[in-house]
Design a protein around this motif. Structure first.
Motif, mmCIF file in Angstrom:
data_model
loop_
_atom_site.group_PDB
_atom_site.id
_atom_site.type_symbol
_atom_site.label_atom_id
_atom_site.label_comp_id
_atom_site.label_asym_id
_atom_site.label_seq_id
_atom_site.Cartn_x
_atom_site.Cartn_y
_atom_site.Cartn_z
ATOM 1 N N LEU A 55 0.808 -1.219 0.000
ATOM 2 C CA LEU A 55 0.000 0.000 0.000
ATOM 3 C C LEU A 55 0.840 1.267 0.000
ATOM 4 O O LEU A 55 0.398 2.310 -0.511
ATOM 5 C CB LEU A 55 -0.933 -0.002 1.224
ATOM 6 C CG LEU A 55 -2.018 -1.083 1.205
ATOM 7 C CD1 LEU A 55 -2.643 -1.230 2.583
ATOM 8 C CD2 LEU A 55 -3.084 -0.761 0.165
ATOM 9 N N ALA A 56 2.056 1.211 0.562
ATOM 10 C CA ALA A 56 2.916 2.391 0.616
ATOM 11 C C ALA A 56 3.972 2.396 -0.477
ATOM 12 O O ALA A 56 4.855 3.262 -0.486
ATOM 13 C CB ALA A 56 3.589 2.477 1.991
ATOM 14 N N ASP A 57 3.864 1.486 -1.407
ATOM 15 C CA ASP A 57 4.844 1.425 -2.500
ATOM 16 C C ASP A 57 4.630 2.568 -3.484
ATOM 17 O O ASP A 57 3.500 3.036 -3.691
ATOM 18 C CB ASP A 57 4.722 0.085 -3.234
ATOM 19 C CG ASP A 57 5.871 -0.151 -4.199
ATOM 20 O OD1 ASP A 57 6.956 -0.520 -3.737
ATOM 21 O OD2 ASP A 57 5.670 0.086 -5.415
ATOM 22 N N ASP A 58 5.715 3.019 -4.106
ATOM 23 C CA ASP A 58 5.615 4.098 -5.092
ATOM 24 C C ASP A 58 4.669 3.764 -6.237
ATOM 25 O O ASP A 58 4.086 4.662 -6.855
ATOM 26 C CB ASP A 58 6.996 4.426 -5.665
ATOM 27 C CG ASP A 58 7.848 5.265 -4.730
ATOM 28 O OD1 ASP A 58 7.350 5.670 -3.654
ATOM 29 O OD2 ASP A 58 9.024 5.509 -5.060
ATOM 30 N N SER A 59 4.490 2.470 -6.524
ATOM 31 C CA SER A 59 3.632 2.081 -7.656
ATOM 32 C C SER A 59 2.178 2.459 -7.432
ATOM 33 O O SER A 59 1.411 2.561 -8.397
ATOM 34 C CB SER A 59 3.740 0.570 -7.899
ATOM 35 O OG SER A 59 3.242 -0.157 -6.781
#
Length: 563
Positions: A55-59
């Motif tokens: 959920l906190a990934d740059d993607s």
């Protein structure tokens, strides 16, 4: 063009009666058998961090509503709901409740001017003030006007409901207001002591501007009373969302916003007033609005985008045919601020703590309930709401258009940022004393050999700053807890210092990312407590109640009379 006159208006306050803690809950349910071991084991640090990393990934591009980030977030949540084995939460057979929003972006970065007696004060966009309009229109303006006005009044003894008995005459004017409750009122139990009441919350100030037909509402930003630095306000120069009312939001003030304390003081000086002196007087019941004799002018040019965002919702049906149509709702907001201005070289607002952790907690608790050999008697609803960061909009929409009747909703348990510094001896309960849900929390905390702690910063009004509040406003007992501050194995000041560090450096900034020293054992501890609370409420003989004297109790009682 709207012709406006500029006033200073002290914040509106309303007495919030102290809670009567004598009310007793369902003792059998509160002290019921522990949660099944299989469910407790389903909540672990690996599960939580797996979800947070996704959920906190740059993607996911900062999970802003109406973007590719929302599409990817919604797809992930739906896939996890299905993997856990949860049924679609919308009666239409889907995991989605559509939430109609309008996105409004100010495109011209205009200056704002105050004028009086040939003198002009110019405020620079973003540096000195931040403003927006919720009108679904391509432009919104304040235009200078003559200074002669009628004086409006502030009630000397506000009612417990927050309404006033005196008529206001503020139509077409611009109000400059202080945020939070008067400092003097925070020293008396009549206003709930040190804690902020809803009537000190900035959202209430804008609501009052709408109620009294003001053309503009400007709040003076002071870091202490607001609860965050001006850099957080500056984030509102990006696209702003709102629900779309039938009148296209035209009943709201044309321009809403914040100005810095420095510019407010300069305005008052130009108007022949002293900011500090008026602020002191504004803290007294005798204060009445003061005409500054200045005028305000600004024109905002907007681009508009109407869209359907998503509340993601899943259900675990209760085991008792007589009670499965009643619900315990767990909530967390999935959204954050998307991609914005660079801060220290980073432009993606990942929202790892706020609120990837809370959303991960929602999924972890859902998995725990699904692992139980016998489900609770009542149904469990898992609600991941949109646009919390835009003013609790997803939860507000659910409150207006609930998928299941609110008078059949036993409780709301909300998660907005989990503990990331390890196990604690305490749990911070925001709004401790509001309802019998505290009794459930106390029982489980005692079993964990922990204590409940009231909000460490009640003056910041956290009870009104997350999604549970929209359940409370509709009468549903709502529980919201944050991490404790007595971290086991750390110095006494460690927990508070880390909280302050986050507020100063990470809150609503691209720096809210997973940190290498996170210890999610405290999150596991807290989630197991919230799991046990919902489990026991789900099996209780009756709904938990608001304490006698609580501001939301009457709303709840009225809801039970509705069909």
């Amino acid at each position: 063009m709207l012709r406006t006159r500029l006033f200073l208006l002290a914040l509106l306050g309303a007495a919030c009666s102290p809670s009567d803690r004598a009310a007793s809950g369902d003792a059998a349910a509160i002290n019921a058998a522990p949660v099944p071991a299989e469910a407790l084991a389903a909540i672990d640090t690996a599960t939580i961090m797996q979800h947070v990393r996704v959920l906190a990934d740059d993607s996911l591009l900062g999970r802003q509503p109406g973007t590719l980030g929302e599409e990817r977030t919604a797809a992930y949540l739906e896939s996890q709901f299905k993997a856990i084995g949860l049924a679609p939460g919308n009666p239409d057979g889907t995991y989605v409740q559509k939430v109609p929003l309008v996105g409004i972006t100010v495109t011209n970065a205009p200056a704002m001017t105050f004028e009086k007696d040939g003198k002009t004060q110019t405020l620079k966009w973003r540096d000195d003030y931040v403003a927006w309009s919720k009108h679904v229109q391509p432009s919104a303006s304040l235009d200078k006007s003559e200074a002669g006005v009628r004086r409006a009044t502030v009630p000397k003894r506000p009612s417990s409901s927050g309404t006033t008995s005196r008529a206001w005459t503020l139509s077409g004017k611009t109000l400059v207001m202080l945020v939070n409750d008067p400092a003097a009122c925070r020293t008396t139990s009549r206003f709930g002591g040190a804690r902020m009441t809803y009537y000190g919350r900035w959202t209430y100030k804008y609501e009052q501007g709408m109620k009294h037909k003001a053309a503009g509402v400007l709040l003076v930003h002071e870091t202490g009373p607001a609860g965050y630095p001006f850099t957080v306000v500056q984030g509102k120069t990006a696209e702003q969302f709102d629900l779309v009312a039938p009148d296209k939001n035209m009943s709201r003030a044309a321009v809403e916003g914040w100005i810095t304390t420095v510019q407010a003081k300069a305005l008052f000086t130009m108007a022949g007033q002293n900011f500090d002196s008026l602020k002191a007087i504004a803290a007294t019941p005798e204060f009445e609005p003061v005409q500054l004799g200045a005028t305000a002018s600004v024109t905002l040019l907007n681009t508009l985008r109407e869209l359907n965002s998503r509340n993601m919702v899943a259900k675990l049906e209760g085991s008792d045919p007589a009670l499965k149509d009643e619900y315990v709702v767990y909530s967390a907001h999935w959204d954050h601020f998307g991609v914005g201005e660079k801060v220290k070289g980073d432009s993606i607002y990942n929202g790892a703590l706020d609120n990837a952790t809370g959303t991960a907690g929602l999924l972890a608790i859902a998995k725990a309930f699904a692992a139980m050999p016998t489900r609770p008697k009542r149904s469990m609803l898992f609600l991941a709401v949109t646009a919390e960061e835009q003013g609790l909009l997803g939860a507000a929409y659910y409150g207006m258009a609930p998928l299941y009747p609110l008078n059949k909703t036993a409780a709301n348990i909300n998660m907005d940022g989990l503990s990331q510094w390890g196990r604690t001896r305490d749990l911070t309960v925001i709004g401790l004393g509001n309802s019998e849900l505290d009794d459930y929390a106390q029982a489980v905390a005692t079993e964990q050999q922990r204590v409940l702690r009231p909000d460490a910063e009640p003056e910041k009004g956290f009870y009104y700053r997350s999604d549970h509040f929209n359940f409370a406003k509709k009468g549903v007992p709502a529980f919201y807890a944050e991490a404790g501050i007595e971290v086991i194995g750390k110095p006494p000041e460690f927990g508070r210092a880390k909280r302050d560090e986050y507020t100063a450096n990470d809150y609503h900034a691209p720096q809210d990312e997973i940190k290498p020293d996170w210890d999610m054992s405290g999150a596991v501890q807290d989630l197991q407590l919230l799991l046990a609370m919902g489990y026991r409420v789900g099996n209780a003989s009756r709904f938990p109640e608001w304490r006698v004297g609580n501001e939301f109790r009457a709303v709840r009682e009225a809801s039970f009379k509705q069909k």
